[in-house]
Design a protein around this motif. Structure first.
Motif, PDB file in Angstrom:
ATOM      1  N   ALA A 144       4.451 -34.420 -24.055  1.00  0.00           N
ATOM      2  CA  ALA A 144       3.598 -35.188 -25.034  1.00  0.00           C
ATOM      3  C   ALA A 144       3.384 -34.481 -26.352  1.00  0.00           C
ATOM      4  O   ALA A 144       3.170 -35.138 -27.469  1.00  0.00           O
ATOM      5  N   ALA A 145       3.248 -33.215 -26.180  1.00  0.00           N
ATOM      6  CA  ALA A 145       2.996 -32.390 -27.289  1.00  0.00           C
ATOM      7  C   ALA A 145       3.996 -32.495 -28.404  1.00  0.00           C
ATOM      8  O   ALA A 145       3.794 -32.564 -29.426  1.00  0.00           O
ATOM      9  N   ALA A 146       5.290 -32.696 -27.952  1.00  0.00           N
ATOM     10  CA  ALA A 146       6.512 -32.925 -28.644  1.00  0.00           C
ATOM     11  C   ALA A 146       6.503 -33.823 -29.550  1.00  0.00           C
ATOM     12  O   ALA A 146       6.781 -33.961 -30.781  1.00  0.00           O
ATOM     13  N   THR A 147       5.924 -35.149 -28.708  1.00  0.00           N
ATOM     14  CA  THR A 147       6.037 -36.369 -29.445  1.00  0.00           C
ATOM     15  C   THR A 147       4.356 -36.639 -30.422  1.00  0.00           C
ATOM     16  O   THR A 147       4.335 -37.611 -30.836  1.00  0.00           O
ATOM     17  N   GLY A 148       3.839 -35.633 -30.253  1.00  0.00           N
ATOM     18  CA  GLY A 148       2.512 -35.664 -30.587  1.00  0.00           C
ATOM     19  C   GLY A 148       2.369 -36.301 -32.057  1.00  0.00           C
ATOM     20  O   GLY A 148       1.178 -36.583 -32.568  1.00  0.00           O
ATOM     21  N   ALA A 149       3.442 -35.960 -32.941  1.00  0.00           N
ATOM     22  CA  ALA A 149       3.295 -36.224 -34.180  1.00  0.00           C
ATOM     23  C   ALA A 149       2.982 -37.506 -34.614  1.00  0.00           C
ATOM     24  O   ALA A 149       2.378 -38.013 -35.444  1.00  0.00           O
ATOM     25  N   LEU A 150       3.083 -38.393 -33.406  1.00  0.00           N
ATOM     26  CA  LEU A 150       2.942 -39.993 -33.695  1.00  0.00           C
ATOM     27  C   LEU A 150       1.555 -40.018 -33.413  1.00  0.00           C
ATOM     28  O   LEU A 150       0.691 -41.082 -34.040  1.00  0.00           O
ATOM     29  N   ALA A 151       0.721 -39.352 -32.622  1.00  0.00           N
ATOM     30  CA  ALA A 151      -0.605 -39.436 -32.944  1.00  0.00           C
ATOM     31  C   ALA A 151      -1.519 -38.959 -34.006  1.00  0.00           C
ATOM     32  O   ALA A 151      -0.646 -38.121 -34.937  1.00  0.00           O
ATOM     33  N   GLN A 152      -2.482 -39.576 -34.241  1.00  0.00           N
ATOM     34  CA  GLN A 152      -3.073 -39.307 -35.585  1.00  0.00           C
ATOM     35  C   GLN A 152      -4.091 -37.917 -35.519  1.00  0.00           C
ATOM     36  O   GLN A 152      -4.597 -37.867 -34.508  1.00  0.00           O
ATOM     37  N   SER A 153      -4.020 -36.866 -36.468  1.00  0.00           N
ATOM     38  CA  SER A 153      -4.481 -36.032 -36.399  1.00  0.00           C
ATOM     39  C   SER A 153      -5.855 -36.086 -36.738  1.00  0.00           C
ATOM     40  O   SER A 153      -6.634 -35.048 -36.398  1.00  0.00           O
ATOM     41  N   LYS A 154      -6.436 -37.218 -37.363  1.00  0.00           N
ATOM     42  CA  LYS A 154      -7.643 -37.057 -37.609  1.00  0.00           C
ATOM     43  C   LYS A 154      -8.451 -38.143 -36.636  1.00  0.00           C
ATOM     44  O   LYS A 154      -9.585 -38.806 -36.756  1.00  0.00           O
ATOM     45  N   GLU A 155      -7.878 -38.222 -35.152  1.00  0.00           N
ATOM     46  CA  GLU A 155      -8.539 -38.940 -34.365  1.00  0.00           C
ATOM     47  C   GLU A 155      -8.889 -38.240 -33.115  1.00  0.00           C
ATOM     48  O   GLU A 155      -8.202 -37.412 -32.591  1.00  0.00           O
ATOM     49  N   VAL A 156     -10.198 -38.667 -32.607  1.00  0.00           N
ATOM     50  CA  VAL A 156     -10.776 -38.075 -31.406  1.00  0.00           C
ATOM     51  C   VAL A 156     -10.534 -39.206 -30.183  1.00  0.00           C
ATOM     52  O   VAL A 156     -11.541 -40.189 -30.341  1.00  0.00           O
ATOM     53  N   GLU A 157      -9.877 -38.993 -29.170  1.00  0.00           N
ATOM     54  CA  GLU A 157      -9.920 -40.070 -28.235  1.00  0.00           C
ATOM     55  C   GLU A 157     -10.508 -39.245 -26.920  1.00  0.00           C
ATOM     56  O   GLU A 157      -9.998 -37.972 -26.418  1.00  0.00           O
ATOM     57  N   MET A 158     -11.620 -39.786 -26.476  1.00  0.00           N
ATOM     58  CA  MET A 158     -12.514 -39.256 -25.603  1.00  0.00           C
ATOM     59  C   MET A 158     -12.270 -40.124 -24.153  1.00  0.00           C
ATOM     60  O   MET A 158     -12.547 -41.432 -24.251  1.00  0.00           O
ATOM     61  N   VAL A 159     -11.875 -39.571 -23.084  1.00  0.00           N
ATOM     62  CA  VAL A 159     -12.419 -40.120 -21.876  1.00  0.00           C
ATOM     63  C   VAL A 159     -13.578 -39.662 -21.233  1.00  0.00           C
ATOM     64  O   VAL A 159     -13.817 -38.527 -21.014  1.00  0.00           O
ATOM     65  N   HIS A 160     -14.380 -40.554 -20.952  1.00  0.00           N
ATOM     66  CA  HIS A 160     -15.736 -40.231 -20.387  1.00  0.00           C
ATOM     67  C   HIS A 160     -16.189 -41.538 -19.358  1.00  0.00           C
ATOM     68  O   HIS A 160     -15.427 -42.736 -19.381  1.00  0.00           O
ATOM     69  N   TRP A 161     -17.209 -41.269 -18.555  1.00  0.00           N
ATOM     70  CA  TRP A 161     -18.028 -42.328 -17.992  1.00  0.00           C
ATOM     71  C   TRP A 161     -19.334 -42.705 -18.367  1.00  0.00           C
ATOM     72  O   TRP A 161     -20.060 -42.983 -17.524  1.00  0.00           O
ATOM     73  N   TRP A 162     -19.595 -42.504 -19.611  1.00  0.00           N
ATOM     74  CA  TRP A 162     -20.952 -42.688 -20.237  1.00  0.00           C
ATOM     75  C   TRP A 162     -20.974 -44.018 -20.530  1.00  0.00           C
ATOM     76  O   TRP A 162     -21.023 -44.578 -21.754  1.00  0.00           O
ATOM     77  N   THR A 163     -21.348 -45.002 -19.759  1.00  0.00           N
ATOM     78  CA  THR A 163     -21.169 -46.582 -19.984  1.00  0.00           C
ATOM     79  C   THR A 163     -22.591 -47.368 -20.162  1.00  0.00           C
ATOM     80  O   THR A 163     -22.600 -48.204 -20.366  1.00  0.00           O
ATOM     81  N   SER A 164     -23.613 -46.642 -19.491  1.00  0.00           N
ATOM     82  CA  SER A 164     -24.826 -47.331 -19.422  1.00  0.00           C
ATOM     83  C   SER A 164     -25.465 -47.329 -20.881  1.00  0.00           C
ATOM     84  O   SER A 164     -25.065 -46.450 -21.660  1.00  0.00           O
ATOM     85  N   GLY A 165     -26.521 -47.750 -21.082  1.00  0.00           N
ATOM     86  CA  GLY A 165     -27.244 -48.112 -22.217  1.00  0.00           C
ATOM     87  C   GLY A 165     -27.522 -46.796 -22.880  1.00  0.00           C
ATOM     88  O   GLY A 165     -27.256 -46.330 -23.949  1.00  0.00           O
ATOM     89  N   GLY A 166     -28.298 -46.171 -22.116  1.00  0.00           N
ATOM     90  CA  GLY A 166     -28.798 -44.573 -22.270  1.00  0.00           C
ATOM     91  C   GLY A 166     -27.482 -43.785 -22.711  1.00  0.00           C
ATOM     92  O   GLY A 166     -27.594 -42.722 -23.578  1.00  0.00           O
ATOM     93  N   GLU A 167     -26.608 -43.771 -22.113  1.00  0.00           N
ATOM     94  CA  GLU A 167     -25.383 -42.934 -22.071  1.00  0.00           C
ATOM     95  C   GLU A 167     -24.701 -43.287 -23.336  1.00  0.00           C
ATOM     96  O   GLU A 167     -24.203 -42.375 -24.067  1.00  0.00           O
TER      97      GLU A 167
END
Ligand code: BGC
Length: 415
Positions: A14-37
């Protein structure tokens, strides 16, 4: 070993093909789905957007993060690596052991994280002396959230012992209000269990049974009493509790349809998000009999090894997360305490100030203990084994004696 090798191969591919990914992008996996979260996460999102990063949101519903961890494993195995992942306690160490997480030590050293992050959190943010996670907050699970108007109507004050708690719940029930707002999901049942273990056996018993997994403590008469009390609490929830999300249970308290909810302090985020104020609209107090002790969990961001073009975004996220102003702004909204000891409590409401003070007190006394329900007492395998027994018992599928026996045997085979 084989799994480790496979993971390393996919991560590096994945790191090798990483050039495809945008360097200025933050992709976050999380479970903060309620209103307060979501409101809390927005603080971070906006902060990074101001710095020119695009935010790619990857929310995976399910309190406690069990579902998010399943999705994460699938993604990493297929080489689809996010910038960062919300993670809890022992899950962080599990991933670190696989050798696939990024080393954040250079940023941490530059910014002096060692001096400001409490020892209890560093236990999970570091692996083999390297920083491998960024602590966002400190939550704790031994709290109760009550509707003030309902408490006034039934003439109740915050209970300070188990018997007082039962008396208040009885009063609420007699007044025709749902006494206990609860969502029947394993992690929520386990969240109550944290508090019931702590109030029933005290801090030493909590440590022995939940953290050290002492077989004698797990099958003791005290544990039997814990399960008896869980069954007792079951008598105060409404008939529709099964499967309900935690924030919907909070909402029952917010609306005055229920007297109280036993839940970690992310529940406060829901009250605040609904425009409610502590001591005016709602009350926060430690689970009766656990005052002075804290069962904590800390959300941390873990980054995986990625190509050099994506590292800048990871470092920016790490720096933004550890910023003292961010730690204050985020945690005021989230309901948690800052993960740094040098952040003032000035911006926090009464419950937030109490959370910060309680953490300090418990830490000094040696009674700041990892939450079993939220992955800070043991590895996921043990946690899930406990969840299973606790929930089947709470749902009346197994009697108390059997639950005590099964707890000890399930833990033994999982550990
Ligand atoms: C997390 C909190 C989150 C809660 C409910 C906990 O495990 O630490 O940040 O708000 O789950 O989703």
């Amino acid at each position: 070993m084989m799994i480790k090798k496979m993971l390393l191969t996919t991560v590096f591919a994945a790191a090798a093909t990483g050039a495809l990914a945008q360097s200025k992008e933050v992709e976050m996996v999380h479970w903060w789905t309620s209103g307060g979260e979501a409101a809390a996460l927005n603080v971070l999102k906006e902060n990074l957007q101001k710095q020119g990063y695009t935010w790619k949101d990857n929310p995976i519903a399910g309190g406690g993060g069990t579902q998010a961890m399943t999705v994460l494993r699938a993604r990493v195995t297929s080489g689809n690596i996010p910038t960062a992942v919300q993670m809890l306690g022992f899950d962080i160490l599990d991933w670190a052991e696989q050798g696939v997480v990024a080393d954040l030590t250079p940023v941490a050293t530059k910014e002096g994280w060692d001096k400001v992050v409490p020892e209890a959190l560093q236990k999970f943010s570091k692996y083999e002396d390297k920083w491998i996670a960024v602590p966002v907050n400190v939550h704790s699970t031994n709290w109760i959230w009550a509707n003030k108007a309902v408490m006034d109507k039934i003439g109740a004050k915050p209970p300070t012992s188990w018997d007082e708690l039962i008396a208040v719940l009885d009063k609420a029930k007699a007044a025709g209000v749902t006494a206990l707002a609860h969502g029947g999901q394993p992690w929520q049942d386990a969240t109550i269990f944290d508090s019931v273990v702590l109030t029933t056996g005290g801090a030493e018993f909590y440590k022995k049974s939940m953290i050290d997994l002492d077989p004698q403590a797990l099958s003791s008469d005290t544990m039997k009493k814990v399960f008896e009390r869980m069954a007792q609490l079951r008598g105060y929830v409404d008939p529709n509790f099964s499967g309900r999300d935690w924030n919907l249970a909070s909402s029952m308290v917010i609306k005055g349809d229920a007297a109280m909810q036993i839940m970690g302090d992310w529940a406060k985020g829901e009250f605040v998000n609904a425009g409610k104020k502590p001591n005016e609209d709602f009350l926060c107090f430690r689970f009766p009999g656990t005052q002075g002790n804290v069962t904590f969990n800390s959300d941390q961001f873990v980054m995986f090894k990625v190509g050099p073009e994506r590292r800048e975004a990871q470092n920016a996220l790490a720096t933004a997360t550890m910023d003292p102003n961010f730690q204050s702004a985020f945690n005021v909204v989230k309901g948690s305490a800052p993960a740094r000891t040098d952040v003032s409590d000035a911006a926090f409401d009464a419950c937030g100030k109490k959370a910060i003070a309680d953490l300090k007190e418990a830490s000094a006394k040696g009674t700041l203990m990892g939450s079993m329900a939220h992955g800070h007492a043991n590895r996921a395998a043990v946690k899930n084994a406990m969840y299973d027994v606790i929930s089947r018992h709470f749902n009346g599928q197994i009697p108390t004696d059997q639950a005590v026996k099964e707890l000890a045997t399930a833990v033994k085979s999982a550990s």
